[in-house]
Design an enzyme around this catalytic site. Structure first.
Site, PDB file in Angstrom:
ATOM      1  CB  ALA A  81      -0.942   0.010   1.194  1.00 23.68           C
ATOM      2  CB  ALA A 139       2.511   0.727   4.366  1.00 25.01           C
ATOM      3  CB  CYS A 140       4.905   0.704  -0.356  1.00 25.22           C
ATOM      4  SG  CYS A 140       6.314   1.006  -1.449  1.00 25.22           S
ATOM      5  CG  PHE A 141       7.079   4.588   1.399  1.00 26.81           C
ATOM      6  CD1 PHE A 141       8.315   5.082   1.026  1.00 26.81           C
ATOM      7  CD2 PHE A 141       6.073   4.530   0.447  1.00 26.81           C
ATOM      8  CE1 PHE A 141       8.553   5.528  -0.266  1.00 26.81           C
ATOM      9  CE2 PHE A 141       6.297   4.972  -0.850  1.00 26.81           C
ATOM     10  CZ  PHE A 141       7.544   5.469  -1.209  1.00 26.81           C
ATOM     11  CE  LYS A 155      10.246   1.716  -0.427  1.00 29.03           C
ATOM     12  NZ  LYS A 155       9.515   0.433  -0.209  1.00 29.03           N
TER      13      LYS A 155
END
Length: 257
Positions: A81, A139-141, A155
């Site tokens: 996400a 989540a992606c980050f 990131k």
């Protein structure tokens, strides 16, 4: 023979379903016509996107997202996400023959993005090579996969790739500021650490999306020499995207995994 590329600075902002339909259409143009595209774009309204294989309904609270008025979409690519707000998104679509595997292509595209960031005075570096994270891991980050770009322990670029019929599309988020709090607000259960960091950390100012897009465009043309043309209009890709829009608008697609 030098490659031909089309650069599309699509910075006005589009809704999530249309952005994802366009990226799917660019993949189709790479498959059917052998075209190469670099699209740089924005999201309006801001949008929460899920990776293709992410268990969105189990991991995130749909009712909470709707109560907050969040636009949502599921991407055609993998990954996890992302909250698309103060950022610039890139998409690269091209034939995949002879380019190597997923890691090789990711490394090359991230190297191009790194060159673009350095033109702004941002010394981002690739994260250590590591296995891809599980789709349901958060989540992606929240963590960096191998090759994604970092500013220290933060990131700044997250990416995902899809290959179909001998072509690929890779797209990803370049954070201007580091705000991914919306993902945490709709996460069920424990919330993973947030490692998001924007370019503003390094520049001590917020770069304009057009400024970042121009730097990336110059870096791409330098790293990938050939004949570059700018998209004169968006009728072609947008028209090609229309058949995909119902899929990306569908709650069954977005939340049904």
């Amino acid at each position: 023979m030098p490659s031909s590329w089309t650069l599309w600075l699509d910075l006005e902002g589009r809704p999530g379903f249309r952005n994802m339909a366009i990226d799917q259409a660019l993949l189709g143009r790479a498959v059917e016509r052998g075209e190469r595209w670099l699209r740089l774009y924005r999201w309006a309204p801001h949008c929460l996107s899920f990776g293709r294989h992410e268990p969105a309904a189990r991991r995130y609270d749909r009712q909470r997202a709707e109560a907050l008025g969040l636009d949502t979409v599921r991407r055609p690519t993998g990954g996890r996400a992302v909250w698309h707000s103060d950022e610039l998104t890139y998409a690269v679509a091209l034939p995949a023959d002879g380019l190597g595997g997923v890691r090789e292509v990711c490394a090359e595209i991230h190297a191009m993005l790194r060159d673009g960031l350095r033109r702004l005075g941002v010394a981002a570096v690739a994260a250590d090579t590591a296995p891809a994270l599980r789709p349901g891991a958060g989540a992606c980050f929240a963590a960096a996969a191998g090759g994604e770009l970092m500013l220290g322990d933060r990131k700044v670029v997250g990416s995902a790739q899809l290959r179909e019929r001998g072509a690929l599309v890779q797209h990803g988020t370049i954070l201007l500021t580091g705000d991914q709090r919306r993902v945490a607000e709709v996460t069920r259960g424990s919330v993973p650490a947030d490692l998001a960091g924007g370019l503003s950390l390094a520049l001590e100012r917020r770069p304009e999306p057009a400024e970042l897009a121009d730097a990336i465009a110059v870096a791409a043309a330098s790293r990938w020499p050939g004949r570059w043309t700018r998209a004169a209009g968006d009728d072609g890709p947008v028209a090609d995207a229309a058949p995909f829009e119902p899929r990306f608008r569908s709650p069954a697609w977005t939340w049904g995994h």
